[in-house]
Design an enzyme around this catalytic site. Sequence first.
Site, short mmCIF file in Angstrom:
data_model
loop_
_atom_site.label_atom_id
_atom_site.label_comp_id
_atom_site.label_asym_id
_atom_site.label_seq_id
_atom_site.Cartn_x
_atom_site.Cartn_y
_atom_site.Cartn_z
N ASP A 238 63.32 72.07 -45.98
CA ASP A 238 61.95 72.56 -46.05
C ASP A 238 61.65 73.47 -44.86
O ASP A 238 62.26 73.33 -43.79
CB ASP A 238 60.97 71.39 -46.06
CG ASP A 238 61.02 70.59 -47.35
OD1 ASP A 238 61.47 71.15 -48.38
OD2 ASP A 238 60.61 69.41 -47.34
N TYR B 157 69.92 62.90 -40.11
CA TYR B 157 68.71 63.54 -39.60
C TYR B 157 68.24 62.87 -38.31
O TYR B 157 68.49 61.68 -38.09
CB TYR B 157 67.57 63.43 -40.62
CG TYR B 157 67.82 64.09 -41.95
CD1 TYR B 157 67.45 65.41 -42.19
CD2 TYR B 157 68.42 63.39 -42.99
CE1 TYR B 157 67.68 66.01 -43.42
CE2 TYR B 157 68.66 63.99 -44.23
CZ TYR B 157 68.28 65.30 -44.43
OH TYR B 157 68.51 65.90 -45.65
N ASP C 130 53.91 64.90 -44.09
CA ASP C 130 54.43 65.49 -42.86
C ASP C 130 53.28 66.16 -42.10
O ASP C 130 52.11 66.09 -42.51
CB ASP C 130 55.58 66.46 -43.14
CG ASP C 130 55.17 67.66 -43.98
OD1 ASP C 130 53.97 67.98 -44.06
OD2 ASP C 130 56.07 68.31 -44.56
N ARG D 205 60.42 62.32 -45.14
CA ARG D 205 58.98 62.18 -44.93
C ARG D 205 58.43 61.00 -45.72
O ARG D 205 57.49 60.32 -45.29
CB ARG D 205 58.24 63.47 -45.25
CG ARG D 205 58.52 64.09 -46.59
CD ARG D 205 58.05 65.56 -46.59
NE ARG D 205 58.59 66.27 -47.73
CZ ARG D 205 57.88 66.60 -48.81
NH1 ARG D 205 56.59 66.26 -48.89
NH2 ARG D 205 58.43 67.26 -49.80
#
Length: 306
Positions: A40, A68, A82, A178
Amino acid sequence: MSDGGVLLIDKPVGPTSHDVVQKVRRKLGTRRVGHAGTLDPPASGLLVLCADDATRLLEYLVASTKGYTGEVVFGLATDTDDATGKVIASASASQLTDERVQSAVSALTGVIEQVVPVYSAVHIDGKRAYDLARKGETVDMPSREVHIHEFEVGAIQVEGEVARATFSVTCSKGTYIRALCRDLGEQLGIPAHMASLRRVAVGLANLSAAVSLEDFLASERPEQFFVSPESLLSEYPFISASTAMLERLSNGQRIPLRELAKPTPDLAVKETVMVTDEGRLALVAEVEELRGTLVLQPKKVFWKRG
């Protein structure tokens, strides 16, 4: 493989994955560039790209696990889960403790059911979920089974009514980080959202081996950043084949496994195999059963005589 290769790009915050692909296409002077898993715009980190012939390997580079790091904020929930969204709920996180967080993390480790975020590209009745959300429509989002292999959250830092913590996650593809941050808050009874995200691994590809997008675009020799696909495909069985066998395979012929040079790994029906010529990837094949005999069926051929 003679043309193209694999690029490990460190995407900055801001551009979409498609933006990065477009920039790389222009830099390399080719339309044949694709990515093995999107990031994203608010996220940064590892983007695996394939150029020219290597684009045919994308389906094998879309790894089953990804890694991540990021930051989660407790005390505020947003409509996008988010930091880009509007705050839709708040509650004090000033009394949150590390012990409570670790207990909640344990509940979200392993195989879990995850509800897809409302602002996502998932199709609902033929339309993108984020388009419906932007119109104010309420939809029932689907859930999916994901595997959280590792989930670690650092020490809580309280700032007034909110609290922050860094995290690291290793998970299966298709996981929304998220949503994981959102669900961590729900486990604690406190609204939460993901403040930042950085992808550090895609299968065997690691961010430490990536080049920044800025440096790649500034280079006079961008091809120097190609990495060998062989180094990223070692989770598949590798076998070597003679020139005569490669000739037959490249013409679409099946090769009985018993004809391969020994030793060869134990292979099963439907298993994908990487076939090499002097250490270089020559073709991708699949094991099939033909009249009681296991054979190699060529699927993607890169080998050329000479």
